[in-house]
Every structure is written in structure tokens, then in C-alpha cells.
Scaffold this active site. Structure first.
Site, mmCIF file in Angstrom:
data_model
loop_
_atom_site.group_PDB
_atom_site.id
_atom_site.type_symbol
_atom_site.label_atom_id
_atom_site.label_comp_id
_atom_site.label_asym_id
_atom_site.label_seq_id
_atom_site.Cartn_x
_atom_site.Cartn_y
_atom_site.Cartn_z
ATOM 1 C CB CYS A 1 45.839 42.688 51.326
ATOM 2 S SG CYS A 1 44.542 43.083 52.515
ATOM 3 N N GLY A 2 44.884 39.544 52.454
ATOM 4 C CA GLY A 2 43.740 38.661 52.664
ATOM 5 C C GLY A 2 42.423 39.402 52.798
ATOM 6 C CG HIS A 3 41.751 41.799 56.102
ATOM 7 N ND1 HIS A 3 40.874 41.005 56.791
ATOM 8 C CD2 HIS A 3 42.867 41.882 56.870
ATOM 9 C CE1 HIS A 3 41.429 40.629 57.938
ATOM 10 N NE2 HIS A 3 42.633 41.146 57.994
ATOM 11 C CB CYS A 4 42.579 43.387 49.490
ATOM 12 S SG CYS A 4 43.452 44.708 50.382
#
Length: 511
Positions: free
Chosen positions: A52-55
């Protein structure tokens, strides 16, 4: 997406289920989760996915926040769970997107509603675990508190008055803003307040706003919500939670390249218009130069060359888009557009491509908004439609199978296999939440819609069609499930992997 590397080394739990710790962030698994919840009165838990990019963007801030709390001697702890490995835990706590963050107080979870910088995380946690406001006994304490970007101060000669109690109630129920209260004459004088009042101080726009009106919980909450954000907010990973977590669900978006020669001029016009709609419409600027924002442009049917451009969305029951009639960007034109929207005089904007001349030439028919109604709801045909996105990895994997299905039924008298690019075509009758979405429109006058929930192999599709949409389908509903605004990638949350980077998901890409 921001391309930060998330170091995700899960320690192997011992037979005694000890809690593994990675620097200052606890690493939790099913076997030690309950132990951690019981051991810590206040525990913030991030459910994440390694892809996950946001993670990945959150990881350094999350670790920094844990370190800040530890250095302060706080007993509040931060933890994380790899939701792709710990599926039962993710299911138990309703994890549908990444990152999902839960705050456990005395073992009871609630949704985290703060920001995603280390200071915002720490501020939210301290507020949730301490007094709802800071008592300001002198000017020095007030000045120190006002170093923060946004602060609400209640000036009350009698801290036990009814108005002061209302202020405390609002402070206690507002997670993302710092509150202070004073009865000190010197503080009153310093900030030129002569009578009991509430003032919101901020390091942007006007600098301060004074509450005017009857001091009720509802009115004070509305005042804070209307003034806590700048007149124009740039969309970033950091501001997204504030934008989408607020009570204002009508957002006007200006797509504009920061590199443009007229950038300052356009922003000034946007700000002028915004002043008249505080508390009603959020004004958001999206930098079209940023590569990570290209997906958002696509969602609105825009390209970089189309910018600057204005669009308006509502996030009430479903996401609805609106487009101004004029492409001119002035304070007057934007004000007129917003006024007509507030008055209910603007119709939703549905994107549609023109009908291709050869739309029915191939076994898989090509649908667009303009021919969808005629084909899908033909009372004499059973129509199976794939709603896809050109960039979706799962859609690309499905293409050869879908083509074979179309070939099998190309000469069938009552079955049609079709597809529609949902990034360029929108429908009032059907709401698409993720890609690919497969829906079956059975013959008949009832206009029924059956969601396909089975496996995506040719034999499974054939059984579904031969059973009349029963084997592998969900029960038909009167209305399709609405688009949840939090499924849209503007909010800083990844719902699924794109199918091309090793993510363990359910085979869908979210909008």
C-alpha cells in the site's frame, strides 16, 4: 502514491506469545494481539498492507510519533498489524482499506480521526487521553499554545458558566483541533477580548475568527468546522484526512499546474470565490503537475492538457459530479456556479464517450453511456457486462477470458457479452465501486441487475449464464450499492492492490 520503502520485518512470536517490538512500534499478530490490548490502556493500531502506497508514506511519521511519545514518557503505545497476513484480525475489526487505524482505550476500539504527520498523531492521542482543553493561566502559556497552526480559545471570566460548559463539550468532541480556555485578565487584554467569547486563531487567511451568535454546541461546532481549514486547501496525503473526514460534503476542485504562469492569479480568483461559501463548500486545489494526481484527473475524465479545470463533487449518499458550463476561471464565474449548485439548479455531470461505429462488430460488444440503456435493458436479451478501467491490472488479466466468453456466445440469440470503460462513461442506473465490476442484466421488463460474485474463469462464467444468473450471482437488488466516498483514492487510503505488485487481495481495483 508516494514511493517510500516500508520496512516490514515481522518478528516470529515465541511459544509464550511475547509481543515483538520493532523500534518503538509494536508488531502484532493474532497470537499476541489480545495480550497487547490488555497490557496497554491506550493503544493505536495501524492495519496495513506491505504494497500500500499510503501505508509506505505513513510509516516514517508513524514511527516518529511512537518515538515522540516514548521520549515524553507517555504510556500511549503505537502498534501495527500486517492485514494481508492476519486476515482474521482484519475481518474482526472491519478493515476494508489501507491503512485502517484503530484507537483502543481500555480494550475498546474506535476509529482514528486525526492527521497523518507525527505531530498530528501525537496531538490527537494526547487529546483523546487527557483533558479536552489546556488551561491558560497567563500570556506566556497562551503564546506557547498559539504556536500551533489552528487553536480555539475560550475566553470566559467564569469557567463554570453555561457558555464555558458548552465550550468544554465541543472541545471534548472535536478530535483534530487544539482548544484552550482562559479567565486571565492579561490574556483577555493581550488578544483584545473584552467580554466572554470564543476565538479561532490560525496561521493562514484572516489569522483569527471570532464566534458571533448564540453559543450552542451545534453553532460552535459549525463555526470551528467552517474556519479550521484555509479558504483554499491543497490536496495532499496530509490534508486528505481533514478534507474527507469533515462535515462539509460538497467540494469544489480546481485542477491547476503549479508551474503555470497564471497560477497565482487563478488561486487568488479561487480564494475570492471561496470566502462566500465557508461552511457550505470546501475549495480544494489539486496540482495537475504531480504524477500521483493523474489518477484523480482520469476519474474526472481530464488530462493534464485540460487544466486548469473546475469540477464539483458531493459525498453525501454517493459521489456525484458537477461541471460548470463555462471554462472561464474567475471569482465571478466560480461564485455563480457554486450559487446555482447550492440553489439546486445544476444537474449532475455524467461522462460519456461517443458510440463507436463498430461497437457491435466484435464478440464482446462495446458499451458507452449513450448506448448502455438500449443494450443492457433490452427486455429480450440477457446482457453480461464488465465495467473496467484501462489501468486496472485485474481487468487486464480478465481480458483474454472475457474475450473467449464473448466468442462462445457471439451467435447466441438472447445472450450478449459486453464491456464498458467506466473511467470514461458514467451511468445514473448503475454505480461502479471497483474494477472489474461484473453485472448481469436479465431479459424481461423488470430492469433487474444481478451482481456476479463467482470465480473469474471461463467455466464459471458459462455456468452463471446458463443458470440465468443464479450460479455465482448475488440476489438482485432494487438499487445498486452506492459509491462510498472513502473508496475513492482521494482520501489517502488504498483499498486493494493493483494485481501487479504481489498484493494479496480479492481481485479488484478500487476507484
Amino acid at each position: 502514491m508516494l514511493k517510500f520503502l516500508l520496512v516490514c520485518t515481522l518478528a516470529v512470536a515465541s511459544s509464550s506469545a511475547e509481543i515483538a517490538e520493532e523500534e518503538d512500534v509494536l508488531v502484532l499478530k493474532s497470537e499476541n494481539f489480545d495480550e497487547a490490548i490488555g497490557a496497554h490502556k491506550h493503544l493505536l493500531v495501524e492495519f496495513y498492507a506491505p504494497w500500500c502506497g499510503h501505508c509506505k508514506a505513513l510509516a516514517p511519521e508513524y514511527a516518529k510519533a511512537a518515538g515522540m511519545l516514548k521520549s515524553d514518557g507517555s504510556l500511549i503505545r503505537l502498534a501495527k498489524v500486517d492485514a494481508t497476513e492476519e486476515g482474521k484480525l482484519a475481518e474482526k475489526f472491519g478493515v476494508q482499506g489501507y491503512p485502517t487505524i484503530k484507537f483502543f482505550k481500555d480494550g475498546k476500539p474506535k476509529d482514528y480521526a486525526g492527521g497523518r504527520t507525527a505531530s498530528e498523531i501525537v496531538s490527537w492521542l494526547k487529546k483523546r487521553t487527557g483533558p479536552p482543553f489546556t488551561t491558560l493561566s497567563d500570556v506566556a502559556e497562551a503564546e506557547a499554545l498559539l504556536e500551533k497552526e489552528v487553536v480555539v480559545i475560550g475566553f470566559f471570566k467564569d469557567p463554570s458558566s453555561d457558555d464555558a460548559k458548552t465550550f468544554v463539550e465541543v472541545a471534548d468532541s472535536t478530535d483534530d483541533i487544539i482548544f484552550g480556555m482562559t479567565s486571565d485578565d492579561a490574556v483577555f487584554s493581550k488578544y483584545e477580548v473584552s467580554a466572554d467569547s470564543v476565538v479561532l486563531f490560525k496561521k493562514f487567511d484572516e489569522g483569527r475568527n471570532t464566534f458571533d451568535g448564540k453559543l450552542t454546541t451545534e453553532n460552535l461546532k459549525a463555526f470551528v468546522k467552517a474556519n479550521q481549514l484555509p479558504l483554499v486547501t491543497e490536496f495532499t496525503d496530509q490534508t486528505a484526512p481533514k478534507i474527507f473526514g469533515g462535515d462539509i460534503k460538497s467540494h469544489i476542485l480546481m485542477f491547476l499546474p503549479k508551474s503555470g504562469e497564471d497560477f497565482d492569479e487563478k488561486i487568488d480568483e479561487f480564494k475570492k470565490a471561496a470566502a462566500g461559501f465557508k461552511g457550505k463548500i470546501l475549495f480544494i486545489f489539486i496540482n495537475s503537475d504531480v504524477e500521483d494526481n493523474q489518477r484523480i484527473l482520469e476519474f474526472f475524465g481530464l488530462k493534464k492538457d485540460d487544466c486548469p479545470a473546475i469540477r464539483l463533487i458531493t459525498l453525501e449518499d454517493e459521489m456525484t459530479k458537477y461541471k460548470p458550463e463555462s471554462e472561464v476561471i474567475t471569482a465571478e464565474s466560480i461564485t455563480d456556479f457554486c450559487t446555482r449548485f447550492v440553489d439546486g439548479k445544476v444537474k449532475p455531470h455524467l461522462m460519456s464517450e461517443d458510440i463507436p461505429e463498430d461497437w457491435d462488430k466484435n464478440p464482446v460488444k462495446v458499451l458507452v453511456s449513450k448506448n448502455f440503456e438500449e443494450v443492457a435493458f433490452n427486455p429480450t436479451k440477457n446482457v453480461f457486462v464488465e465495467f473496467y478501467a484501462p489501468w486496472c491490472g485485474h481487468c487486464k488479466q480478465l481480458t483474454p477470458i472475457w474475450d473467449k466468453l464473448g466468442e462462445k456466445y457471439k451467435d447466441h440469440e438472447s445472450i450478449i457479452v459486453a464491456k464498458m470503460d467506466s473511467t470514461a462513461n458514467e451511468l445514473e442506473a448503475v454505480k461502479v465501486q471497483s474494477f472489474p465490476t461484473l453485472k448481469f442484466f436479465p431479459a424481461g421488463p423488470e430492469r433487474k441487475v444481478v451482481d456476479y460474485n463467482g470465480e473469474r474463469m471461463l467455466d464459471d462464467f458459462v455456468r452463471f449464464l446458463e443458470s440465468g444468473g443464479k450460479d455465482g450471482g448475488a440476489p438482485p437488488a432494487d438499487e445498486d450499492e452506492d459509491l462510498d466516498p472513502e473508496d475513492f483514492d482521494l482520501d489517502g487510503q488504498d483499498e486493494e492492490s493493483d494485481g501487479e505488485d504481489g498484493g494479496d487481495d480479492d481481485g479488484h481495483d478500487e476507484l
